[in-house]
Design an enzyme around this catalytic site. Structure first.
Site, PDB file in Angstrom:
ATOM      1  N   THR A  88       0.753  -1.073   0.022  1.00 34.13           N
ATOM      2  CA  THR A  88      -0.038  -0.054   0.013  1.00 34.13           C
ATOM      3  C   THR A  88       0.853   1.313   0.161  1.00 34.13           C
ATOM      4  O   THR A  88       0.761   1.999  -1.004  1.00 34.13           O
ATOM      5  CB  THR A  88      -1.093  -0.041   1.120  1.00 34.13           C
ATOM      6  OG1 THR A  88      -1.781  -1.003   0.897  1.00 34.13           O
ATOM      7  CG2 THR A  88      -1.909   1.284   1.195  1.00 34.13           C
ATOM      8  N   TRP A 130       0.696  -9.809   3.510  1.00 32.93           N
ATOM      9  CA  TRP A 130      -0.047  -9.164   2.396  1.00 32.93           C
ATOM     10  C   TRP A 130       0.364 -10.016   1.079  1.00 32.93           C
ATOM     11  O   TRP A 130      -0.293  -9.880  -0.028  1.00 32.93           O
ATOM     12  CB  TRP A 130       0.256  -7.805   2.314  1.00 32.93           C
ATOM     13  CG  TRP A 130      -0.708  -7.050   2.893  1.00 32.93           C
ATOM     14  CD1 TRP A 130      -1.057  -6.056   2.176  1.00 32.93           C
ATOM     15  CD2 TRP A 130      -1.151  -6.773   4.116  1.00 32.93           C
ATOM     16  NE1 TRP A 130      -2.286  -5.499   3.073  1.00 32.93           N
ATOM     17  CE2 TRP A 130      -2.021  -5.967   4.207  1.00 32.93           C
ATOM     18  CE3 TRP A 130      -0.994  -7.654   5.407  1.00 32.93           C
ATOM     19  CZ2 TRP A 130      -2.756  -5.802   5.546  1.00 32.93           C
ATOM     20  CZ3 TRP A 130      -1.631  -7.422   6.438  1.00 32.93           C
ATOM     21  CH2 TRP A 130      -2.604  -6.345   6.525  1.00 32.93           C
ATOM     22  N   ASN A 176      -3.617 -11.515   2.778  1.00 34.41           N
ATOM     23  CA  ASN A 176      -4.551 -10.462   2.857  1.00 34.41           C
ATOM     24  C   ASN A 176      -5.438 -10.251   1.824  1.00 34.41           C
ATOM     25  O   ASN A 176      -5.019 -10.125   0.326  1.00 34.41           O
ATOM     26  CB  ASN A 176      -3.724  -8.961   3.327  1.00 34.41           C
ATOM     27  CG  ASN A 176      -4.718  -7.922   3.217  1.00 34.41           C
ATOM     28  OD1 ASN A 176      -5.487  -8.113   4.265  1.00 34.41           O
ATOM     29  ND2 ASN A 176      -4.596  -6.965   2.545  1.00 34.41           N
ATOM     30  N   GLU A 177      -6.841 -10.088   1.851  1.00 36.69           N
ATOM     31  CA  GLU A 177      -7.939  -9.781   0.802  1.00 36.69           C
ATOM     32  C   GLU A 177      -7.650 -10.415  -0.452  1.00 36.69           C
ATOM     33  O   GLU A 177      -7.571  -9.690  -1.485  1.00 36.69           O
ATOM     34  CB  GLU A 177      -7.685  -7.958   0.538  1.00 36.69           C
ATOM     35  CG  GLU A 177      -8.282  -7.275   1.909  1.00 36.69           C
ATOM     36  CD  GLU A 177      -7.945  -5.887   2.030  1.00 36.69           C
ATOM     37  OE1 GLU A 177      -7.478  -5.510   0.618  1.00 36.69           O
ATOM     38  OE2 GLU A 177      -8.234  -5.184   2.863  1.00 36.69           O
ATOM     39  N   GLU A 256     -10.130  -5.801   9.584  1.00 39.24           N
ATOM     40  CA  GLU A 256      -9.548  -4.401   9.061  1.00 39.24           C
ATOM     41  C   GLU A 256     -10.649  -3.602   8.487  1.00 39.24           C
ATOM     42  O   GLU A 256     -11.635  -3.874   7.952  1.00 39.24           O
ATOM     43  CB  GLU A 256      -8.524  -4.533   7.895  1.00 39.24           C
ATOM     44  CG  GLU A 256      -8.097  -3.374   7.452  1.00 39.24           C
ATOM     45  CD  GLU A 256      -7.203  -3.405   6.217  1.00 39.24           C
ATOM     46  OE1 GLU A 256      -6.359  -4.544   5.902  1.00 39.24           O
ATOM     47  OE2 GLU A 256      -7.084  -2.445   5.593  1.00 39.24           O
TER      48      GLU A 256
END
Ligand SMILES: *[C@@H]1O[C@H](CO)[C@@H](O)[C@H](O)[C@H]1NC(C)=O
Ligand SMILES: *[C@@H]1O[C@H](CO)[C@@H](O)[C@H](O)[C@H]1NC(C)=O
Ligand SMILES: *[C@@H]1O[C@H](CO)[C@@H](O)[C@H](O)[C@H]1NC(C)=O
Ligand SMILES: *[C@@H]1O[C@H](CO)[C@@H](O)[C@H](O)[C@H]1NC(C)=O
Ligand SMILES: *[C@@H]1O[C@H](CO)[C@@H](O)[C@H](O)[C@H]1NC(C)=O
Ligand SMILES: *[C@@H]1O[C@H](CO)[C@@H](O)[C@H](O)[C@H]1NC(C)=O
Length: 666
Positions: A88, A130, A176-177, A256
């Site tokens: 990010t 991530w 993550n995601e 989150e």
């Protein structure tokens, strides 16, 4: 009715609104879910600039975040398990850049976890990758393909925390995601559970899938999968969950959430979702990304942290609104407390807003948190359905275990939204007398109230930090002052991973990544195939960056580059413009380009490159740009007209090792 009475009525309406309602707080019919705590998330390189703050301010900042009964008093610290990927606002270093490599001294998350534990030994630690270093799976790159290897990699991080820092990790996640793919997610989760168990890590819980609620459907169909998951964690759930998630009977987390500019409205968002994630979605934990804004202002999601500390060179920091909004819940509850049931202490106010109540397991203590944030002043990062809030007179009727309570301690916040409004944050009010289990409170609009039997609340404070300053110039670093494996101060690595290496008496930084890592999000990991780290002030226009560079003989990169006026970074990196001076020893040439991806070539030409260290410099003065190798000017040309300003930086032309020393920026 006489005129004066009518006026009086109007006055009452104006102040307290026309809404008056009684709410019952009662545990006689049972309790709601167990509270798992409010937390902060350090990930996406969001804590990068915190670690090199002056000791005094750094310690104060950590107190505001973690020290119980002081500020946010966070109960969960979630961190990224670094994977050498752009996550990010930068990349966080992996504990295993390569299959043959293992190192638990890199980055700042270890340090952050140690500091959090020092302040609150009961804080829960949660780690989540991530992305992954490239060796983790065979082509096509996917950590689901070899779940044993991926799970072992995660478990090594858990073991490293214990071995090197005596840190007990409480929770881990998988990826993550990422898209939810039932077969592969299931196999990774079950393998992770097994690898944890065979390593005597049965106490470590698995949270999944750190994305949508989709995994709940899989868990309902598959008892083995359900057994392997302790917490269903969804991201940015907008306070709602799914029937399937509720049906699993598992604890549901907003693992989150927040990600909102941390002004008064951001604080409003945080206060609203802390309450309403339980009221609407039965979620028992909410974790904010990010814990603290310790990344450069011009990276993506500026000031999306609970507080701001992104000037290590000045020591300036700001305790923002979300710190105090956290305190309303965290200072008067503990993990393991219980929510009251919906309708008996949890719900929406008839006049708009919400309330939750939490009770200690021995039922001696009760904490009620009420929020009346308007839609306008509590927007998060997603659209919010319209609703109205008005001031109200709230009568609280205590029943069951709470009938004998005679006094409640109020704490009050009312962020200022008009120019003349004063910010009221977490102020202690006169105790409220409870008579026959009943007490009345007048609640205005855009307010947060805690009413509690807990007497230990405290609004911590320190003297003001030093004033803000711009990034100091000239700036130099010979990298001698660091421990080996640390990241260099103020460098925000964006691709690849840079760390301190010692050779004889000399220390320098080395780019460590040898192959393309496994991306977090497709757009976040541009296939640039190179490393890049930025530093300084995004407003820089006329700048010189000079450094000694060396291509290592073993596993070396094919070239290095310097950057100036780099306008974008983080997940916006794919179309970064600026001035990029690429030097390639292999074919003794340079390329000057106006973009990171080297497609907008401005000039090319020959260079002389000696074995070992060479000094390279990129200098921009007004309309002109100059490139030097070992003091020899190899290029002098017109600078691209766009972008006009940005970060300085350095990197490698492709994956592979390269060393940098004696940085000088002026
Ligand atoms: C490690 O941490 C535990 C608490 O989790 C503590 O009881 C123990 O004393 C610590 N051990 C060392 C060597 O510091
Ligand atoms: C699940 O992921 C695997 C590995 O990436 C892939 O081969 C498979 O097609 C995916 N299945 C679905 C339904 O997306
Ligand atoms: C909020 O109040 C306004 C003014 O009374 C009204 O027009 C609007 O429909 C209300 N919105 C909702 C969602 O109730
Ligand atoms: C710290 O910096 C912020 C932002 O520039 C500023 O608002 C604040 O006043 C500064 N603090 C002090 C003590 O100067
Ligand atoms: C270079 O790469 C090889 C594998 O390709 C590895 O065995 C070796 O340890 C690496 N050396 C360094 C210094 O990275
Ligand atoms: C950059 O340098 C040029 C040439 O010296 C000068 O004209 C210009 O004002 C400088 N720009 C800034 C922002 O300092």
């Amino acid at each position: 009715m006489t005129w004066p009475r009518a006026l009086l009525m109007l006055h009452v309406f104006a102040v307290y609104g026309s809404d008056a309602a009684t709410y019952v707080f009662d545990d006689s019919a049972g309790l709601g879910r167990t509270f798992d705590g409010i937390g902060g998330l350090s990930a996406g390189a969001s804590s990068k600039l915190l670690v090199n703050y002056p000791d005094e301010q750094r310690s104060q900042i950590l107190d505001y975040l973690f020290k119980p009964k002081f500020g946010a008093s966070l109960k969960i610290l979630k961190v990224e398990i670094g994977g050498d990927v752009q996550s990010t606002d930068g990349t966080e270093a992996s504990h295993m850049h390569n299959s043959w490599d293992e190192n638990y001294q890199r980055g700042y998350e270890w340090w952050l976890m140690v500091e959090a534990k020092k302040r609150n030994p009961d804080i829960k630690l949660y780690g989540l990758p991530w992305g992954f270093p490239g060796w983790i799976a065979a082509a096509p790159q996917d950590p689901y393909v070899d779940p044993q290897q991926t799970a072992t990699y995660i478990v090594k991080w858990v073991q490293g925390a214990k071995m090197h820092y005596n840190l007990t990790i409480d929770i881990v996640g998988i990826w993550n995601e990422r898209y939810y793919n039932a077969t592969y997610v299931k196999s990774l989760i079950q393998t992770l559970r097994k690898v944890l168990d065979v390593n005597n890590l049965g106490h470590v819980s698995v949270a999944a899938a750190d994305g949508t609620w989709d995994i709940a459907d899989g868990m309902l169909e598959d008892a083995d999968l359900a057994a392997a998951v302790t917490y269903i964690g969804a991201h940015y759930p907008s306070t709602v969950t799914t029937d399937a998630a509720l049906k699993t009977g598992k604890q549901l987390w907003a693992s989150e959430d927040y990600s909102t500019f941390n002004d008064n409205s951001g604080g409003g968002c945080w206060a609203r979702i802390i309450n309403q994630n339980y009221v609407n979605g039965h979620m028992t934990s909410t974790i904010a990304w990010n814990l603290i804004t310790s990344y450069y202002e011009n990276l993506p999601y500026p000031r999306n942290g609970l507080m701001t500390a992104n000037e290590p060179w000045s020591g300036n920091y700001t305790v923002e609104s979300p710190i105090w909004m956290s305190a309303h819940t965290t200072q008067f509850t503990e993990i393991g407390w219980l929510y009251l049931r919906h309708g008996n202490g949890v719900g929406h106010l008839q006049s708009g807003g919400s309330y939750v109540s939490l009770v200690s397991p021995d039922k001696k203590d009760l904490t009620i948190v009420i929020e009346t944030l308007t839609q306008e002043h509590s927007k998060c990062n997603k659209p919010l359905d319209p609703y109205n809030v008005s001031a109200a007179q709230i009568t609280i009727q205590l029943k069951g275990s709470f009938v004998s309570i005679t006094q409640l301690q109020p704490w009050h916040s009312k962020p200022g939204f008009g120019s003349a409004d004063r910010d009221i944050y977490f102020e202690k009010r006169q105790p409220l007398k409870v008579t026959n289990g009943q007490v009345t409170l007048n609640v205005g609009v855009d307010e947060v109230w805690t009413l509690t039997t807990v007497s230990t609340g405290n609004k911590g404070s320190y003297p003001p930090p030093p004033p803000s300053k711009t990034f100091p110039l000239p700036y130099q670093d010979d990298f001698e002052g660091y421990a080996v494996s640390m990241e260099p101060n103020n460098f925000a690595q964006q691709l690849g991973s840079f760390e301190i290496v010692a050779e004889g008496n000399n220390k320098f930084i080395r780019q460590m990544v040898l192959q393309q890592p496994l991306a977090w999000w497709p757009n976040a990991e541009p296939k640039l195939g190179r490393s890049f780290s930025v530093i300084g002030d995004h407003s820089w226009t006329n700048i010189s960056i000079k450094v000694d560079a060396r291509i290592t003989p073993v596993n070396g990169t094919s070239g290095v580059f310097l950057a100036a006026r780099a306008d974008k970074a983080g997940i916006a990196l794919y179309d970064t413009g600026g001035v990029f001076f690429y030097v390639s020893p292999d074919n003794s040439s340079y390329i000057l380009s106006s973009d990171l991806s080297k497609t907008q070539v401005v000039s090319t030409g020959p260079v002389k490159w000696r074995k070992g260290w060479n000094t390279i410099e990129l200098r921009i003065l007004g309309e002109m740009v100059f490139g030097f190798v070992d003091g020899v000017e190899v290029v002098a040309t017109r600078a691209p007209t766009e972008p006009t300003n940005g970060f300085a930086g350095l990197g490698t032309t492709n994956w592979g090792l390269a060393d940098f020393d004696n940085l000088y920026i002026t």
